[in-house]
Motif scaffolding. Structure first.
Motif, PDB file in Angstrom:
ATOM      1  N   ASP A 211       0.825  -1.212   0.000  1.00 15.17           N
ATOM      2  CA  ASP A 211       0.000   0.000   0.000  1.00 15.17           C
ATOM      3  C   ASP A 211       0.860   1.263   0.000  1.00 15.17           C
ATOM      4  N   ILE A 212       1.989   1.213   0.677  1.00  9.77           N
ATOM      5  CA  ILE A 212       2.896   2.366   0.690  1.00  9.77           C
ATOM      6  C   ILE A 212       3.424   2.634  -0.714  1.00  9.77           C
ATOM      7  N   LEU A 213       3.829   1.573  -1.401  1.00  7.90           N
ATOM      8  CA  LEU A 213       4.337   1.724  -2.756  1.00  7.90           C
ATOM      9  C   LEU A 213       3.258   2.238  -3.706  1.00  7.90           C
ATOM     10  N   GLU A 214       2.040   1.781  -3.513  1.00  4.94           N
ATOM     11  CA  GLU A 214       0.952   2.229  -4.378  1.00  4.94           C
ATOM     12  C   GLU A 214       0.623   3.701  -4.150  1.00  4.94           C
ATOM     13  N   TYR A 215       0.889   4.193  -2.947  1.00  5.83           N
ATOM     14  CA  TYR A 215       0.612   5.595  -2.632  1.00  5.83           C
ATOM     15  C   TYR A 215       1.738   6.517  -3.082  1.00  5.83           C
ATOM     16  N   ALA A 216       2.915   5.971  -3.290  1.00  9.44           N
ATOM     17  CA  ALA A 216       4.105   6.770  -3.592  1.00  9.44           C
ATOM     18  C   ALA A 216       3.928   7.760  -4.741  1.00  9.44           C
ATOM     19  N   PRO A 217       3.266   7.390  -5.852  1.00 10.16           N
ATOM     20  CA  PRO A 217       3.107   8.360  -6.946  1.00 10.16           C
ATOM     21  C   PRO A 217       2.406   9.646  -6.526  1.00 10.16           C
ATOM     22  N   GLN A 218       1.546   9.586  -5.516  1.00  8.72           N
ATOM     23  CA  GLN A 218       0.879  10.797  -5.044  1.00  8.72           C
ATOM     24  C   GLN A 218       1.848  11.748  -4.358  1.00  8.72           C
ATOM     25  N   LEU A 219       3.022  11.234  -4.007  1.00 12.51           N
ATOM     26  CA  LEU A 219       4.068  12.066  -3.414  1.00 12.51           C
ATOM     27  C   LEU A 219       5.076  12.529  -4.467  1.00 12.51           C
ATOM     28  N   GLY A 220       4.791  12.181  -5.706  1.00 12.38           N
ATOM     29  CA  GLY A 220       5.717  12.537  -6.772  1.00 12.38           C
ATOM     30  C   GLY A 220       6.870  11.573  -6.905  1.00 12.38           C
ATOM     31  N   ILE A 221       6.720  10.376  -6.332  1.00 14.41           N
ATOM     32  CA  ILE A 221       7.779   9.368  -6.370  1.00 14.41           C
ATOM     33  C   ILE A 221       7.425   8.307  -7.403  1.00 14.41           C
ATOM     34  N   THR A 222       8.334   8.051  -8.309  1.00 16.38           N
ATOM     35  CA  THR A 222       8.134   7.027  -9.322  1.00 16.38           C
ATOM     36  C   THR A 222       8.543   5.672  -8.754  1.00 16.38           C
ATOM     37  N   VAL A 223       7.609   4.751  -8.745  1.00 19.33           N
ATOM     38  CA  VAL A 223       7.876   3.424  -8.216  1.00 19.33           C
ATOM     39  C   VAL A 223       8.501   2.566  -9.307  1.00 19.33           C
ATOM     40  N   THR A 224       9.678   2.070  -9.033  1.00 18.87           N
ATOM     41  CA  THR A 224      10.385   1.189  -9.959  1.00 18.87           C
ATOM     42  C   THR A 224      10.713  -0.120  -9.256  1.00 18.87           C
ATOM     43  N   GLU A 225      11.163  -1.089 -10.041  1.00 19.85           N
ATOM     44  CA  GLU A 225      11.586  -2.357  -9.445  1.00 19.85           C
ATOM     45  C   GLU A 225      12.746  -2.135  -8.481  1.00 19.85           C
ATOM     46  N   GLU A 226      13.604  -1.197  -8.836  1.00 18.19           N
ATOM     47  CA  GLU A 226      14.754  -0.907  -7.976  1.00 18.19           C
ATOM     48  C   GLU A 226      14.317  -0.312  -6.646  1.00 18.19           C
ATOM     49  N   LEU A 227      13.332   0.603  -6.674  1.00 21.25           N
ATOM     50  CA  LEU A 227      12.834   1.202  -5.431  1.00 21.25           C
ATOM     51  C   LEU A 227      12.229   0.130  -4.533  1.00 21.25           C
ATOM     52  N   GLU A 228      11.423  -0.748  -5.120  1.00 22.10           N
ATOM     53  CA  GLU A 228      10.819  -1.829  -4.329  1.00 22.10           C
ATOM     54  C   GLU A 228      11.891  -2.749  -3.766  1.00 22.10           C
ATOM     55  N   LYS A 229      12.869  -3.087  -4.589  1.00 22.81           N
ATOM     56  CA  LYS A 229      13.946  -3.973  -4.153  1.00 22.81           C
ATOM     57  C   LYS A 229      14.745  -3.339  -3.017  1.00 22.81           C
ATOM     58  N   ASP A 230      15.084  -2.060  -3.171  1.00 22.10           N
ATOM     59  CA  ASP A 230      15.864  -1.374  -2.137  1.00 22.10           C
ATOM     60  C   ASP A 230      15.078  -1.237  -0.837  1.00 22.10           C
ATOM     61  N   THR A 231      13.777  -1.006  -0.942  1.00 25.27           N
ATOM     62  CA  THR A 231      12.936  -0.878   0.252  1.00 25.27           C
ATOM     63  C   THR A 231      12.897  -2.185   1.027  1.00 25.27           C
ATOM     64  N   LEU A 232      12.697  -3.286   0.304  1.00 19.74           N
ATOM     65  CA  LEU A 232      12.644  -4.595   0.962  1.00 19.74           C
ATOM     66  C   LEU A 232      14.016  -4.986   1.517  1.00 19.74           C
ATOM     67  N   ALA A 233      15.077  -4.608   0.826  1.00 23.60           N
ATOM     68  CA  ALA A 233      16.427  -4.904   1.325  1.00 23.60           C
ATOM     69  C   ALA A 233      16.680  -4.150   2.628  1.00 23.60           C
ATOM     70  N   PHE A 234      16.218  -2.914   2.689  1.00 31.61           N
ATOM     71  CA  PHE A 234      16.368  -2.128   3.917  1.00 31.61           C
ATOM     72  C   PHE A 234      15.611  -2.786   5.060  1.00 31.61           C
ATOM     73  N   LEU A 235      14.385  -3.210   4.810  1.00 31.40           N
ATOM     74  CA  LEU A 235      13.577  -3.811   5.869  1.00 31.40           C
ATOM     75  C   LEU A 235      14.164  -5.145   6.322  1.00 31.40           C
ATOM     76  N   THR A 236      14.706  -5.895   5.397  1.00 28.64           N
ATOM     77  CA  THR A 236      15.369  -7.151   5.759  1.00 28.64           C
ATOM     78  C   THR A 236      16.572  -6.890   6.657  1.00 28.64           C
ATOM     79  N   ASP A 237      17.342  -5.872   6.299  1.00 26.87           N
ATOM     80  CA  ASP A 237      18.491  -5.493   7.130  1.00 26.87           C
ATOM     81  C   ASP A 237      18.033  -5.026   8.505  1.00 26.87           C
ATOM     82  N   MET A 238      16.934  -4.272   8.557  1.00 29.25           N
ATOM     83  CA  MET A 238      16.406  -3.798   9.842  1.00 29.25           C
ATOM     84  C   MET A 238      15.889  -4.949  10.709  1.00 29.25           C
ATOM     85  N   GLN A 239      15.494  -6.042  10.048  1.00 28.85           N
ATOM     86  CA  GLN A 239      15.110  -7.225  10.828  1.00 28.85           C
ATOM     87  C   GLN A 239      16.352  -7.833  11.481  1.00 28.85           C
TER      88      GLN A 239
END
Length: 249
Positions: A211-239
């Motif tokens: 849902d966060i990724l789907e909302y991102a365009p409303q913030l002017g953020i272009t959602v790409t595969e790289e953005l999704e990958k980097d976000t999940l990598a960050f969360l995995t590291d935070m785990q």
């Protein structure tokens, strides 16, 4: 046993002397003893501030630092009865009196805030996390975060740099995540992007990554595969760093 009628006045004169150095006399107290009392209390305050703010103390001119502590001690009526909270009043006093400009240290408030946050997170009361399980879908399952954290925003990258010239060149929007590690109680901090700061805020509110990724365009953020990958990598590291505990059952 009741205090003598003039006890409050005598206490006030004593504290004023300790804070300002203005000479006074107290019944039954030798003048040289008052000097020793004042020196002892001043050293205690100075040591407390230097222990709380070692980076600040080490990276601004000594005269300015000593002037700050002296001014704070002389002019601020402290209210906390816990010594470890005294640095919070120092930070608050600095902000209220615009010390960034007074001492020509534009990043002073950020630096004090960062160092105080580490103390605050370390000493905060234990907070029980919500129930969680170790497996789930990273995109579609709400995550459970470590509740013992602070998300901070700064104008200057004080979490990674202390030198004045470099700090002034890098003014912008900086975000830092601090959290307390379960078991050890150690406080860890991580510099993060504005996007990841937004992600953490939304995750804490129970929003899924999808849902966060789907909302991102409303913030002017272009959602790409790289953005999704980097976000999940960050969360995995935070785990791995015990900030993300797991998934909601």
């Amino acid at each position: 046993m009741s205090s003598l009628p003039d006890t409050p006045q005598l206490q006030h004169r004593f504290t004023q002397h300790c804070r300002t150095g203005i000479r006074t006399t107290l019944p039954g107290v030798a003048p040289d003893r008052l000097t020793h009392y004042r020196q002892a209390i001043r050293h205690m305050v100075k040591d407390t501030m230097e222990s709380a703010y070692p980076i600040t103390c080490a990276n601004i001119p000594a005269r300015k630092w000593e002037g700050m502590v002296r001014t704070f001690f002389a002019r601020h009526a402290c209210t906390s009865y816990q010594v470890w909270k005294l640095p919070l009043e120092f930070y608050t006093y600095a902000v209220e009196n615009n010390w960034d400009d007074v001492y020509d240290i534009p990043y002073l408030s950020d630096l004090l805030a960062f160092e105080w946050a580490e103390i605050e997170v370390f000493n905060m009361e234990d907070i029980a996390p919500a129930a969680f399980v170790s497996t789930g879908h990273w995109l579609e399952t709400p995550l459970v975060l470590n509740p013992e954290y602070r998300l901070l925003s700064f104008k200057y990258p004080v979490h990674r740099e202390a030198r004045r010239a470099r700090l002034l060149k890098e003014k912008g929007a900086w975000f830092v995540l601090l959290h307390r590690e379960p078991g050890t109680g150690n406080v860890k901090f991580t510099g993060i992007s504005p996007w990841l700061a937004f992600v953490i805020e939304q995750l804490a509110a129970g929003i899924t990554v999808k849902d966060i990724l789907e909302y991102a365009p409303q913030l002017g953020i272009t959602v790409t595969e790289e953005l999704e990958k980097d976000t999940l990598a960050f969360l995995t590291d935070m785990q791995q760093q015990h900030f993300v505990f797991g998934f909601q059952p």
